[in-house]
Design an enzyme around this catalytic site. Structure first.
Site, PDB file in Angstrom:
ATOM      1  N   GLU A   1       1.311   8.312  -7.236  1.00 21.54           N
ATOM      2  CA  GLU A   1       0.989   9.263  -7.791  1.00 21.54           C
ATOM      3  C   GLU A   1      -0.506  10.072  -7.514  1.00 21.54           C
ATOM      4  OE1 GLU A   1      -2.163   9.715 -10.578  1.00 21.54           O
ATOM      5  OE2 GLU A   1      -2.925   7.367 -10.701  1.00 21.54           O
TER       6      GLU A   1
ATOM      7  N   GLY B   1      -3.394   8.274  -4.458  1.00 28.02           N
ATOM      8  CA  GLY B   1      -4.321   9.225  -3.974  1.00 28.02           C
ATOM      9  C   GLY B   1      -4.208  10.498  -4.080  1.00 28.02           C
ATOM     10  N   SER B   2      -4.704  11.138  -2.931  1.00 30.81           N
ATOM     11  CA  SER B   2      -4.312  12.717  -3.104  1.00 30.81           C
ATOM     12  C   SER B   2      -3.335  12.871  -3.144  1.00 30.81           C
ATOM     13  CB  SER B   2      -5.409  13.674  -2.171  1.00 30.81           C
ATOM     14  OG  SER B   2      -5.102  13.185  -0.669  1.00 30.81           O
ATOM     15  N   THR B   3      -3.187  14.153  -3.326  1.00 34.22           N
ATOM     16  CA  THR B   3      -1.397  14.483  -3.150  1.00 34.22           C
ATOM     17  C   THR B   3      -1.154  15.303  -1.907  1.00 34.22           C
ATOM     18  OG1 THR B   3      -1.604  15.902  -4.876  1.00 34.22           O
ATOM     19  CG2 THR B   3       0.021  16.860  -3.159  1.00 34.22           C
TER      20      THR B   3
END
Length: 452
Positions: free
Chosen positions: A224, A202-204
């Site tokens: 990831e 997903g998002s950072t």
């Protein structure tokens, strides 16, 4: 509280589900832990047999799974069927992985082996772009290693994952559980003391937040995260040969792929020819509801992403960039954005600097590859990158300079079950796939036998 699963092609509710509370999360982990105590005792070969049976179940349910994916995610049915086929292939690959001890030394003095043990309960948190496929990526290597799993799918796309849980539990009850919801369920799951690993796609910002929550008890983690992948087209590139691969690398799954090509730098001598080819391919797409025959291009998955991408396109148009996109068919009432090419955008535009995660590609001309490399290498993200052209010293130099987790040559966004995949910088931590990714679901035990 409840979750409305929305069909992005119609904006209509497909199904309404209940969010999991903390007690239900605890119950799911307890069930998985109980299953783990039995599952861990099975041999690698026995676990492989179970995974092959799960793959058989996925194949038998292929049509149902694909229909669920289209209804919740929006991609055209042929792409959804491809996703199901990939899920089967990835499951079978993991089923056949070997778990034999690695021998480091076998001398007159000693024999030293590295054994790999399962961790326990693994928490999987998956996104909405490839809901079934990414769940498989998380779950199957963890199961083969001897772990049990509790998965929390995106609230936008939980239906195909719930069906996957049913398939797995028909073969091996209790081995895979699920919880639903947002922050409450997610944080309760990853911080549970009986969860020994988190795998998150997903998002950072979300990934780094979750990692901070589990740092205190040193859970293993695989992340990831976001990317803003650059592709560099050299002066010697054969546009006729490469244009279709470049287009597919950028617009696969309507651009909603972590490692899709998101920024394209093209030598000025090839710029017009490549842009014209990309525009022609965009015009050839049939945009519409993914369940309708002949449709090749579906909607963006949700309103938030639709608003983000359309705002990027609007900003590019306001900047004076040439924005080229085919007209959408009349009568569509979903989150549709036509495949869009943005020519010669200013480098400070959001569509260049930030991950758009949608069907829009900025195409930027350059004259000197050594100069453009300063722009192509992102300060924060390094998931994937690519170079396009014939063999040359210049191509080799670009490969050497790109710092992403994967560098493709005359390709982009290709992932394979036997090839490690992961990001550098803020694009991730650890790897998935292949033996290296599999081992991230284990803990190491060195066994040293003295012979004297």
């Amino acid at each position: 509280m409840q979750i409305d699963v929305i069909n992005p092609a119609t904006k209509r509710v497909v199904e309404t589900l209940n969010r999991s509370n903390v007690e239900e999360v605890n119950d799911a982990v307890a069930t998985a832990l109980q299953s783990f105590e039995t599952w861990r005792q099975k041999t690698s070969e026995e676990r492989g047999v179970v995974l092959h049976a799960i793959a058989d179940g996925i194949e038998a349910s292929a049509t149902e799974l694909a229909n669920l994916i289209v209804s919740e995610q929006g991609k055209p049915l042929p792409v959804a069927m491809m996703e199901v086929g990939g899920a089967v292939a990835w499951t079978r690959y993991n089923a056949d992985l070997s778990q034999k001890p690695e021998v480091l030394e076998d001398s007159e003095e000693r024999r030293v082996e590295v054994h790999r043990l399962p961790l326990g309960v693994v928490a999987s948190i998956t996104p909405w772009n490839w809901p079934l496929m990414i769940a498989i990526w998380h779950i199957m290597p963890a199961l083969k290693a001897g772990n049990s799993v509790v998965v929390k799918p995106s609230s936008n796309t939980p239906l195909s994952t719930i069906k996957l849980v049913d398939i797995v539990c028909e073969v091996e009850p209790g081995l895979l559980g699920f919880v639903l919801g947002g922050k409450v369920a997610g944080e309760a799951l990853v911080t549970h003391p009986d969860v020994k690993k988190l795998v998150f796609t997903g998002s950072t910002p979300t990934g780094t937040h979750l990692a901070s929550l589990i740092a205190k008890d040193l859970k293993k983690v695989t992340l990831e995260l976001g990317g803003n992948d650059a592709g560099i087209v050299l002066a010697n590139a054969d546009i006729d040969k490469l244009a279709s691969k470049i287009y597919m690398s950028a617009f696969i799954n309507m651009g909603q792929t972590c490692a899709a090509l998101k920024r394209l730098y093209v030598h000025r001598s090839k710029y017009d020819a490549l842009c014209n080819a990309l525009v022609d391919m965009a015009k050839a797409e049939v945009v519409g509801n993914g369940m309708e025959e002949g449709v090749t291009f579906g909607p963006v998955q949700n309103k938030n992403q639709y608003d983000l991408v359309t705002s990027m396109i609007r900003q590019a148009r306001d900047s004076g960039s040439e924005v080229i996109a085919p007209e959408l068919p009349e009568g569509l009432d979903g989150y549709f954005i036509a495949p869009t090419i943005i020519k010669n955008p200013p480098l400070e535009l959001s569509v260049v600097c930030d991950e758009q995660f949608g069907p829009v590609l900025p195409v930027i001309p350059y004259d000197d590859v050594k100069e453009v490399m300063k722009d192509a290498i992102h300060k924060e993200f390094a998931l994937g990158g690519s170079v396009w052209g014939e063999e040359s010293d210049e191509l080799d130099w670009v490969v050497e300079q790109l710092d992403s987790g994967t560098v493709w040559i005359n390709n982009h966004a290709e992932v394979l079950p036997h090839i490690p995949f992961g990001g550098n910088k803020l694009s991730g931590l650890g790897v998935e796939f292949g033996v290296e990714g599999f081992l991230e679901n284990t803990r190491r035990k060195v066994v040293s036998y003295s012979k004297k």
